[in-house]
Design an enzyme around this catalytic site. Sequence first.
Site, short mmCIF file in Angstrom:
data_model
loop_
_atom_site.label_atom_id
_atom_site.label_comp_id
_atom_site.label_asym_id
_atom_site.label_seq_id
_atom_site.Cartn_x
_atom_site.Cartn_y
_atom_site.Cartn_z
N ASN A 11 0.89 -1.17 0.00
CA ASN A 11 0.00 0.00 0.00
C ASN A 11 0.93 1.22 0.00
O ASN A 11 1.67 1.43 0.96
CB ASN A 11 -0.84 -0.03 1.27
CG ASN A 11 -2.27 0.45 1.08
OD1 ASN A 11 -2.98 0.54 2.06
ND2 ASN A 11 -2.70 0.74 -0.11
N CYS A 72 -6.49 5.58 7.60
CA CYS A 72 -5.79 4.58 6.80
C CYS A 72 -4.74 3.93 7.69
O CYS A 72 -3.81 4.61 8.14
CB CYS A 72 -5.14 5.23 5.58
SG CYS A 72 -4.15 4.10 4.59
N ASN A 74 -2.43 1.39 7.09
CA ASN A 74 -1.10 1.29 6.50
C ASN A 74 -0.49 2.68 6.32
O ASN A 74 0.71 2.88 6.53
CB ASN A 74 -1.17 0.57 5.15
CG ASN A 74 -1.37 -0.92 5.30
OD1 ASN A 74 -1.05 -1.50 6.34
ND2 ASN A 74 -1.91 -1.56 4.28
N CYS A 199 -4.58 -3.35 3.07
CA CYS A 199 -5.35 -2.27 3.68
C CYS A 199 -5.29 -2.47 5.20
O CYS A 199 -5.76 -3.49 5.71
CB CYS A 199 -6.80 -2.29 3.20
SG CYS A 199 -7.89 -1.14 4.07
N GLY A 200 -4.70 -1.50 5.91
CA GLY A 200 -4.50 -1.66 7.35
C GLY A 200 -5.77 -1.73 8.16
O GLY A 200 -5.94 -2.63 8.99
#
EC number: 5.1.1.7
Length: 262
Positions: A11, A72, A74, A199-200
Amino acid sequence: MKFVKYQATGNDFVVVNGDVEKLNLSDYETIKKLCDRRFGIGGDGFIVIRSHSETDFEMLYYNSDGRPGSLCGNGSRCAVAFAYEAGFFEGKECSFMAYDGIHRARFHSEIGKVELEMADISNIEIGTQMVILDTGSPHYVTLVEDLSDLDIVEAGKAIRFSPRFAEDGINVNFVEQSGENQVIVATYERGVEDETYSCGTGVTASALGEYVLSGQTEQGQHEVNIQTKGGNLAVRFLVSDGNFEDIWLIGPATKVFEGEIE
């Protein structure tokens, strides 16, 4: 404008120092162009780090469509690594302001790994083989038998643009159980409108969603190892009276390159 490119399990983000660079953060078209992989720098998102009165720094996040985004995970780990290098904090621990409030983090600079504290979760909508929860961004989580048999983009679009979610959007996570406390996750991200390598907030939602959907009831500390296309992460959390607390997203944040652009 000086920038640094970071990636966290594939990402990738364009990160800038908002205390140094004078940016028009309402110029969404320019932010979109900076994230364009053919006509700009290229990235899944654009991040501004700037000073904050209550924390070590503030993180502003924009999706690759140029619009302000929610949390977000990441990107937050990359923000921590960038803030350390830029001198916003010293040592291993820091705090920062994000879309959904204050977060704590630990940066292990010697191995390039960040532990990111996520907000507690108590409100989960449970449906048939799916859950909906907000880990700083809204996520739809569903279990699948074999990810390799699934067209992630088409399946994700069908849910993200369904009548219920079309206006505000939702991130869609497909989770395959691969062993005890081990899962494989693929995510379709709103704003990017495509599958991303990782996607974190999505893997965090997936770890909690898998706990619920697999019928687990054991209280106490848990840790789930997660494989994505971009690499491996872990989510550690505490289950207490049906609530998820003390949630930490753990994974790498890597500087790719730095440069200047007009």
